[in-house]
Enzyme design. Structure first.
Site, PDB file in Angstrom:
ATOM      1  N   ASP A 120      22.275  -5.836  20.793  1.00  9.20           N
ATOM      2  CA  ASP A 120      23.448  -5.527  21.609  1.00  9.20           C
ATOM      3  C   ASP A 120      23.089  -5.816  23.075  1.00  9.20           C
ATOM      4  OD1 ASP A 120      26.275  -4.020  21.505  1.00  9.20           O
ATOM      5  OD2 ASP A 120      25.130  -3.102  23.120  1.00  9.20           O
ATOM      6  N   HIS A 169      27.816  -4.381  13.094  1.00 14.93           N
ATOM      7  CA  HIS A 169      27.157  -4.532  14.394  1.00 14.93           C
ATOM      8  C   HIS A 169      25.838  -3.772  14.517  1.00 14.93           C
ATOM      9  CE1 HIS A 169      26.830  -5.335  18.643  1.00 14.93           C
ATOM     10  NE2 HIS A 169      26.740  -4.046  18.910  1.00 14.93           N
TER      11      HIS A 169
END
Length: 317
Positions: free
Chosen positions: A99, A292
């Site tokens: 991320d 994610h």
């Protein structure tokens, strides 16, 4: 996993979890996460013969959170990692990020190839520096409601996310950002959109792990991490000398096929074109059906990929 300690680096105090002996590996987490997000990797990489250091990044968890928004630029965040390597008594490391930690890792490799000898990014492809500031580019394309834009004004997102930290973390970690539309803010809905306090936790997140995230964000708030987004245009300006630069060290990319970050017009193109920036990309692993929060959701597959990569680029003596 170690309980962690405070390390002074780059003028601030960083909380760092460490484990193992051997070549140094830094793990850089993203938003809204913590060093704890790497709990499965810290153990596995240490057992594979590596010295692993996972900091709470600047502004997160138990690390210091400077008051000045300008203190969260890519130079500050990479500078923390450079200083951390030195503070740990090393002169080189493999750097891995997920991320927001991925841009830190990619830029660390770009800025300091002498120190960061190999790099892996999870979920976020390497930097493609466009011809205009990112927020200007969004506006020019008629986009006014992307989450980056919503996060810009200090206080607005903080108020929404801190109103009920448990609900915020449940919404973000359980939802997984598989739908690209989840990155756009509907009028009057806020970033979280429709929330459900009874949304079940995903199988990869235990109640006790979830409680750790909630406790940390209740203590720290969200301002530090949000300030990273408030430097997006400034980072573009600061990185002008690296326009079209390549990261030539050996590299690895891992993402989930259901991650919104690699879908949509921009994400899919960046995924497709990453070899332009990474001429020595050793592997592009897209894990089918994963979202994610890849290193928590698919710990075994991510660990296997990272260990295989590390054995190539930093063999254990």
């Amino acid at each position: 996993m170690s309980q962690g300690r405070i390390v002074k680096a780059n003028g601030i105090e960083l909380f760092v979890r460490e484990q193992g002996e051997g070549p140094l590996v830094l793990l850089c987490h993203g938003w809204p996460e913590l060093s704890y997000s790497w709990r499965h990797q810290i153990l596995a990489l240490a057992e594979a013969g590596y010295r692993v250091a996972a900091p709470d990044m600047r502004g997160f968890g138990r690390s210091q959170a400077p008051a000045d928004v300008a203190a969260y630029s890519i130079f500050d965040n990479v500078g923390d990692m450079v200083a951390l390597v030195s503070a740990l008594g090393a002169d080189r490391a493999v750097i891995i990020g997920h991320d927001w930690g991925a841009p830190v890792a990619w830029h660390a490799a770009l800025f300091r190839p002498d120190m960061f000898t190999a790099v892996a990014g999870l979920s976020v492809p390497p930097p493609f520096r466009g011809r205009a500031r990112p927020l200007d580019t969004l506006r020019a394309g008629g986009v006014e409601n992307f989450y980056w834009q919503y996060f810009q004004t200090p206080g607005i997102a903080e108020a929404e996310l801190e109103r009920d930290v448990a609900l915020t973390m449940r919404t973000m970690l359980a939802r997984g950002f598989s739908d690209p539309q989840s990155l756009f803010v509907a009028p009057g809905k806020g970033f979280l959109g429709e929330t459900n306090p009874n949304l079940p936790l995903p199988a990869w997140l235990s109640e006790s792990d979830f409680a750790d995230f909630i406790a940390a964000y209740r203590a720290s708030g969200f301002r530090g991490g949000l300030n990273w987004y408030r430097n997006i245009d400034r980072n573009w300006e600061l990185t002008a000398p690296w326009q079209d630069a390549q990261i030539r060290q050996p590299s690895l990319f891992v993402a989930g096929s259901d991650d919104a970050v690699i879908k949509g017009i921009i994400g899919a193109k960046r995924l497709q074109d990453m070899e332009r920036v990474l001429p020595n990309l050793t592997r592009k692993l897209i894990i089918d059906g994963a979202g994610h929060w890849i290193q928590q959701e698919c710990a075994d597959e991510v660990n296997a990929a990272l260990i295989a990569f590390l054995r190539e680029v930093a063999p254990v003596r």
